[in-house]
Design a protein around this motif. Sequence first.
Motif, PDB file in Angstrom:
ATOM      1  N   ALA A 178      39.809  47.329  44.132  1.00 55.06           N
ATOM      2  CA  ALA A 178      39.667  45.881  44.057  1.00 55.06           C
ATOM      3  C   ALA A 178      38.153  45.279  42.805  1.00 55.06           C
ATOM      4  O   ALA A 178      38.986  44.337  42.310  1.00 55.06           O
ATOM      5  N   ILE A 179      37.084  45.907  43.281  1.00 51.14           N
ATOM      6  CA  ILE A 179      35.934  45.195  42.754  1.00 51.14           C
ATOM      7  C   ILE A 179      35.659  45.684  41.871  1.00 51.14           C
ATOM      8  O   ILE A 179      35.629  46.437  40.973  1.00 51.14           O
ATOM      9  N   ASP A 180      35.661  45.057  40.669  1.00 51.01           N
ATOM     10  CA  ASP A 180      34.558  45.756  38.970  1.00 51.01           C
ATOM     11  C   ASP A 180      33.683  46.148  38.751  1.00 51.01           C
ATOM     12  O   ASP A 180      33.298  45.119  39.973  1.00 51.01           O
ATOM     13  N   LEU A 181      33.052  46.806  38.882  1.00 48.51           N
ATOM     14  CA  LEU A 181      31.400  47.337  39.122  1.00 48.51           C
ATOM     15  C   LEU A 181      30.949  46.772  38.209  1.00 48.51           C
ATOM     16  O   LEU A 181      29.383  46.591  38.584  1.00 48.51           O
ATOM     17  N   GLN A 182      30.783  46.640  36.873  1.00 48.94           N
ATOM     18  CA  GLN A 182      29.666  45.221  35.977  1.00 48.94           C
ATOM     19  C   GLN A 182      30.094  43.660  36.661  1.00 48.94           C
ATOM     20  O   GLN A 182      28.715  43.315  36.611  1.00 48.94           O
ATOM     21  N   THR A 183      31.214  42.911  36.950  1.00 43.33           N
ATOM     22  CA  THR A 183      30.778  41.938  37.274  1.00 43.33           C
ATOM     23  C   THR A 183      30.965  41.520  38.816  1.00 43.33           C
ATOM     24  O   THR A 183      30.634  40.528  39.277  1.00 43.33           O
ATOM     25  N   GLY A 184      30.901  42.237  39.745  1.00 41.45           N
ATOM     26  CA  GLY A 184      31.382  42.388  41.043  1.00 41.45           C
ATOM     27  C   GLY A 184      32.281  41.535  41.824  1.00 41.45           C
ATOM     28  O   GLY A 184      32.608  41.258  42.376  1.00 41.45           O
ATOM     29  N   LYS A 185      33.637  41.410  40.727  1.00 40.25           N
ATOM     30  CA  LYS A 185      34.392  40.399  41.001  1.00 40.25           C
ATOM     31  C   LYS A 185      35.557  41.480  41.211  1.00 40.25           C
ATOM     32  O   LYS A 185      35.677  42.371  40.351  1.00 40.25           O
ATOM     33  N   LYS A 186      36.235  40.795  41.876  1.00 38.11           N
ATOM     34  CA  LYS A 186      37.960  41.004  42.011  1.00 38.11           C
ATOM     35  C   LYS A 186      38.695  40.851  40.626  1.00 38.11           C
ATOM     36  O   LYS A 186      39.095  40.218  40.060  1.00 38.11           O
ATOM     37  N   MET A 187      39.615  42.686  40.416  1.00 36.99           N
ATOM     38  CA  MET A 187      40.263  41.793  39.548  1.00 36.99           C
ATOM     39  C   MET A 187      41.293  40.947  39.253  1.00 36.99           C
ATOM     40  O   MET A 187      42.228  41.219  40.273  1.00 36.99           O
ATOM     41  N   HIS A 188      41.280  39.405  38.134  1.00 43.02           N
ATOM     42  CA  HIS A 188      42.726  38.548  38.484  1.00 43.02           C
ATOM     43  C   HIS A 188      43.827  39.369  37.555  1.00 43.02           C
ATOM     44  O   HIS A 188      43.218  39.486  36.045  1.00 43.02           O
ATOM     45  N   GLY A 189      44.766  38.368  37.721  1.00 45.02           N
ATOM     46  CA  GLY A 189      45.553  38.143  36.444  1.00 45.02           C
ATOM     47  C   GLY A 189      46.878  37.764  37.059  1.00 45.02           C
ATOM     48  O   GLY A 189      46.600  38.327  38.599  1.00 45.02           O
ATOM     49  N   ASN A 190      47.767  37.776  36.802  1.00 43.46           N
ATOM     50  CA  ASN A 190      49.429  37.520  36.966  1.00 43.46           C
ATOM     51  C   ASN A 190      49.831  39.128  37.674  1.00 43.46           C
ATOM     52  O   ASN A 190      48.967  39.888  36.860  1.00 43.46           O
ATOM     53  N   TRP A 191      50.638  39.467  38.322  1.00 46.17           N
ATOM     54  CA  TRP A 191      50.880  40.079  38.833  1.00 46.17           C
ATOM     55  C   TRP A 191      51.743  41.643  37.734  1.00 46.17           C
ATOM     56  O   TRP A 191      51.716  42.853  38.005  1.00 46.17           O
ATOM     57  N   GLN A 192      52.691  40.567  37.295  1.00 48.61           N
ATOM     58  CA  GLN A 192      53.083  41.297  36.806  1.00 48.61           C
ATOM     59  C   GLN A 192      52.621  41.604  35.619  1.00 48.61           C
ATOM     60  O   GLN A 192      52.918  42.524  34.806  1.00 48.61           O
ATOM     61  N   GLN A 193      51.687  40.974  34.980  1.00 47.09           N
ATOM     62  CA  GLN A 193      50.740  41.302  33.702  1.00 47.09           C
ATOM     63  C   GLN A 193      49.911  43.304  34.585  1.00 47.09           C
ATOM     64  O   GLN A 193      50.001  44.056  33.721  1.00 47.09           O
ATOM     65  N   TYR A 194      49.471  42.474  35.625  1.00 47.77           N
ATOM     66  CA  TYR A 194      48.800  44.192  36.295  1.00 47.77           C
ATOM     67  C   TYR A 194      49.872  45.317  35.752  1.00 47.77           C
ATOM     68  O   TYR A 194      49.516  46.555  35.070  1.00 47.77           O
ATOM     69  N   ARG A 195      51.546  45.328  36.014  1.00 50.14           N
ATOM     70  CA  ARG A 195      51.856  45.976  35.927  1.00 50.14           C
ATOM     71  C   ARG A 195      52.346  46.567  34.358  1.00 50.14           C
ATOM     72  O   ARG A 195      52.767  48.038  34.546  1.00 50.14           O
ATOM     73  N   GLU A 196      52.616  45.794  33.330  1.00 45.25           N
ATOM     74  CA  GLU A 196      53.196  45.440  32.313  1.00 45.25           C
ATOM     75  C   GLU A 196      51.863  46.262  31.621  1.00 45.25           C
ATOM     76  O   GLU A 196      52.554  47.118  30.898  1.00 45.25           O
ATOM     77  N   LYS A 197      50.659  45.883  31.805  1.00 46.75           N
ATOM     78  CA  LYS A 197      49.332  46.682  31.334  1.00 46.75           C
ATOM     79  C   LYS A 197      49.212  48.167  31.905  1.00 46.75           C
ATOM     80  O   LYS A 197      49.209  49.093  30.265  1.00 46.75           O
TER      81      LYS A 197
END
Length: 320
Positions: free
Chosen positions: A114-133
């Motif tokens: 879940a964590i972005d190795l560059q920012t140290g934060k979790k991936m964020h965004g709309n759940w439907q957008q995750y799947r569509e991407k």
Amino acid sequence: MATTHIKRSNGASRLINYAEKRAVQKDGSNLDIDYAKSELKQVREIYGNKGTTQAYASRLAFSPKEFDPKNTKDQLKALEIAKEIYSTAYPNQQVAMYVHNDTDSLHVHAVIGAIDLQTGKKMHGNWQQYREKLVKITDKIVEKHGLTVTVPKPQPEKRTMAELKMKERGQLTWKDKIRQAVDATMREAHISDFKSFKDKLGELAVNVIERGRDLTYGLTGTNYKSRGAKLGDDYKKETIFNELDRRNELQVGTSRQRQGRAWLEGRGERLEREQSARQSLAKRAEDLQRRTLESTKQSIQPSHQRPQKSKERGLGGPSL
């Protein structure tokens, strides 16, 4: 043809235990696949991740017409395509991939940190957008490899005959009332946990309970109830919880930024106080050293130079 989906998980090790046990091939992106569990855990500890979401589970399935599950070359090709897809979609995250051939279609299970190795934060965004991407990237890459692109079948909105008649008369159905209440609740940016979500819906005369893999909504004072999945993708437990988690992470991050700014803003004042305290301490030390030196000098004077005590006039007076 390849199909894919993604969902969040609060147990990265559990996902890997399941996938690794049945894997015929495996590989990793941004991690050593043989130490996937420990490396995912190490990254969570380094960045102090305390949230419930540890990873995302994804599954990439290939058509039996294009890949033979028992063929080793096809297994390796499927793994190669999967690695290209996930490293493109999640270039800064750890991804563990495992090929399974225990069904008619060759498929790859992916555990995405879940964590972005560059920012140290979790991936964020709309759940439907995750799947569509992910679907768009999958379609583009499988087409490049000469595979058929998946064409999703349109799924019309399901409505009962009574709902259709009410819609024709311009009346609002009870399901639409629930949808509107959820929409209004989620428009309030400060709502970032299930309790506040539930409380706000209660103010709008809608009850919500968590039941298994979904949420059940109901109109207060009636027997009208519906599962989130029947209301639409935006009302599913998975979608709502992911958005609430995203907001909570953002609020925690903002709070830390404010604390950091407050510390920096007060730094000048703290330095001034510290400098003043050091100067005061140095002055006291200097005075003490001077008094000690004077006292030492007096103690080593010859006896004939020391003032004599007079019975009548005190120290330093002439003897009579």
